[in-house]
Design a protein around this motif. Structure first.
Motif, short mmCIF file in Angstrom:
data_model
loop_
_atom_site.label_atom_id
_atom_site.label_comp_id
_atom_site.label_asym_id
_atom_site.label_seq_id
_atom_site.Cartn_x
_atom_site.Cartn_y
_atom_site.Cartn_z
N ASP A 1 -44.57 75.46 7.35
CA ASP A 1 -43.16 75.38 7.00
C ASP A 1 -42.63 76.70 6.45
O ASP A 1 -41.47 76.80 6.04
N GLY A 2 -43.48 77.74 6.45
CA GLY A 2 -43.06 79.04 5.95
C GLY A 2 -43.22 79.20 4.45
O GLY A 2 -42.89 80.25 3.89
N ARG A 3 -43.72 78.18 3.80
CA ARG A 3 -43.91 78.25 2.34
C ARG A 3 -45.09 79.17 2.02
O ARG A 3 -46.20 78.95 2.49
N VAL A 4 -44.83 80.15 1.19
CA VAL A 4 -45.82 81.18 0.89
C VAL A 4 -46.40 80.99 -0.50
O VAL A 4 -45.68 80.64 -1.44
N THR A 5 -47.70 81.20 -0.61
CA THR A 5 -48.36 81.21 -1.92
C THR A 5 -48.71 82.65 -2.25
O THR A 5 -49.37 83.34 -1.47
N LEU A 6 -48.24 83.11 -3.41
CA LEU A 6 -48.48 84.48 -3.84
C LEU A 6 -49.35 84.51 -5.08
O LEU A 6 -49.35 83.57 -5.88
N GLN A 7 -50.06 85.60 -5.24
CA GLN A 7 -50.86 85.83 -6.45
C GLN A 7 -50.33 87.09 -7.14
O GLN A 7 -50.15 88.13 -6.50
N PHE A 8 -50.06 86.97 -8.43
CA PHE A 8 -49.64 88.13 -9.22
C PHE A 8 -50.82 88.57 -10.07
O PHE A 8 -51.43 87.75 -10.76
N SER A 9 -51.14 89.82 -10.02
CA SER A 9 -52.20 90.36 -10.87
C SER A 9 -51.62 91.46 -11.75
O SER A 9 -50.69 92.16 -11.35
N ASP A 10 -52.16 91.60 -12.92
CA ASP A 10 -51.69 92.64 -13.86
C ASP A 10 -50.20 92.54 -14.12
O ASP A 10 -49.50 93.56 -14.20
N ALA A 11 -49.69 91.31 -14.21
CA ALA A 11 -48.27 91.13 -14.49
C ALA A 11 -47.96 91.70 -15.88
O ALA A 11 -48.72 91.52 -16.83
N LEU A 12 -46.83 92.40 -15.98
CA LEU A 12 -46.45 92.96 -17.26
C LEU A 12 -45.92 91.85 -18.15
O LEU A 12 -46.13 91.83 -19.37
N ILE A 13 -45.18 90.91 -17.54
CA ILE A 13 -44.72 89.72 -18.24
C ILE A 13 -44.89 88.56 -17.29
O ILE A 13 -44.37 88.59 -16.17
N ALA A 14 -45.61 87.54 -17.69
CA ALA A 14 -45.94 86.44 -16.79
C ALA A 14 -44.74 85.54 -16.54
O ALA A 14 -44.56 85.01 -15.46
N LYS A 15 -43.91 85.33 -17.53
CA LYS A 15 -42.74 84.47 -17.37
C LYS A 15 -41.73 84.84 -18.43
O LYS A 15 -41.99 84.75 -19.63
N VAL A 16 -40.55 85.27 -18.00
CA VAL A 16 -39.52 85.65 -18.95
C VAL A 16 -38.83 84.39 -19.46
O VAL A 16 -38.42 83.54 -18.68
N GLN A 17 -38.73 84.27 -20.77
CA GLN A 17 -38.10 83.08 -21.35
C GLN A 17 -36.63 83.35 -21.62
O GLN A 17 -36.27 84.43 -22.02
N VAL B 1 -36.95 85.31 -9.20
CA VAL B 1 -36.91 86.78 -9.07
C VAL B 1 -38.13 87.41 -9.74
O VAL B 1 -38.45 87.10 -10.89
N ILE B 2 -38.79 88.30 -9.00
CA ILE B 2 -39.79 89.19 -9.58
C ILE B 2 -39.11 90.53 -9.84
O ILE B 2 -38.56 91.14 -8.92
N GLY B 3 -39.16 90.98 -11.07
CA GLY B 3 -38.60 92.28 -11.42
C GLY B 3 -39.67 93.35 -11.38
O GLY B 3 -40.74 93.20 -11.96
N LEU B 4 -39.39 94.44 -10.66
CA LEU B 4 -40.32 95.57 -10.55
C LEU B 4 -39.86 96.69 -11.47
O LEU B 4 -38.67 97.03 -11.50
N VAL B 5 -40.80 97.27 -12.20
CA VAL B 5 -40.46 98.38 -13.10
C VAL B 5 -40.71 99.69 -12.35
O VAL B 5 -41.66 100.43 -12.63
N THR B 6 -39.87 99.95 -11.38
CA THR B 6 -40.02 101.15 -10.54
C THR B 6 -38.88 102.14 -10.70
O THR B 6 -39.04 103.32 -10.42
#
Length: 219
Positions: free
Chosen positions: A203-219, A168-173
Motif C-alpha cells: 500500500d506504499g506504507r513505509v517503515t523508517l528507522q531513525f538513529s542518532d536522533a537529536l530529539i526523539a519527539k518534540v513536545q 515532520v522530521i526537522g533536519l539541522v542542516t
C-alpha cells in the motif's frame, strides 16, 4: 529540496549578493529570512517591480549553471532516495524553488528526478502556507486519512508541513537546533544519514528507522 536533499548554501549566498546589488537591497538583509521561502515572495517585499515568475525563473535557472560546483548532496539523501525508488514508495519534492532551479540542481548532482513535483510556480502562496504540502499530498494520490511524512530543514517549511496535517522530521542542516525545534517538528535529526527505510508495504506504507536522533519527539 535545498537543505534536505542538497546543500547549495554557498551558491545561494553568492546568488543573493548578486541580486541584492542589482535591486539595491543589502544582501545580508535578504539572507536573514530567505531560506525556505520563495524568491518571488521575498521580491514582493523588497523589490515589487521584480516580483514576476518570469524574472524569478530566469534568475534561478542561472544558479546551477553559474555555481554548479558550489552545491553538495545532504549526507544520506542519495541512499534514502534510492531506497524509496527501489521499493516503489510514493515520494515527491515540494520546494520553494522554481522548476528550472530544481531540475538544474538535480542534473548537476545526478540525483533522481521525482515523478511528483511541487514548485514555486505551483501555488499562490509559499511556505509557511501549507498549500504546497497539501498539493504534494494530492499529487501522490494518497487518501485524506493517510500518514504523510515531510522532511524539512527550514522553520517556514516545518510549519507548512505541520499545518498541512503531516508528520515532520526537522533536519539541522541550514538553521540552528533552537530554530528548528522552535518550529515544532515531530522529530529532529542532524541529516538524512540518520534516516533509513526498513520496509515498504504494497500500500506504499513505509517503515523508517531513525538513529542518532537529536530529539526523539518534540513536545
Amino acid at each position: 529540496m535545498d537543505g534536505t536533499i542538497i546543500d547549495s548554501t554557498a551558491a545561494v549566498v553568492k546568488h543573493w549578493h548578486t541580486i541584492g546589488n542589482e535591486i539595491g537591497v543589502d544582501p545580508e538583509v535578504i539572507l536573514q529570512t530567505s531560506h525556505g521561502r520563495r524568491s518571488i515572495d521575498m521580491l514582493k517585499l523588497l523589490a515589487p517591480e521584480k516580483a514576476t515568475l518570469e524574472y524569478v525563473r530566469h534568475m534561478e535557472a542561472m544558479l546551477p549553471q553559474k555555481y554548479g560546483n558550489e552545491a553538495v548532496e545532504i549526507p544520506g539523501a542519495r541512499a534514502l532516495l534510492q531506497q524509496l525508488i527501489s521499493a516503489k514508495a510514493p515520494w515527491a519534492i515540494v520546494t520553494s524553488g522554481t522548476e528550472p532551479l530544481v531540475h538544474g540542481w538535480l542534473d548537476v548532482l545526478k540525483l533522481p528526478h521525482p515523478e511528483h513535483l511541487v514548485t514555486a510556480e505551483s501555488v499562490e502562496n509559499g511556505k509557511p502556507d501549507p498549500a504546497c504540502y497539501k498539493l504534494g499530498w494530492s499529487r501522490l494520490g494518497l487518501p485524506a486519512d493517510a500518514e504523510v511524512l515531510v522532511l524539512e530543514d527550514s522553520p517556514a517549511g516545518i510549519k507548512a508541513g505541520k499545518a498541512a496535517g503531516c508528520k515532520v522530521i526537522g533536519l539541522v542542516t541550514s538553521h540552528t537546533m533552537e530554530q528548528v525545534v522552535a518550529a515544532e517538528p515531530d522529530w529532529v535529526v542532524r541529516d538524512l544519514s540518520s534516516v533509513k527505510m526498513l520496509s515498504c508495504g504494497e500500500d506504499g506504507r513505509v517503515t523508517l528507522q531513525f538513529s542518532d536522533a537529536l530529539i526523539a519527539k518534540v513536545q
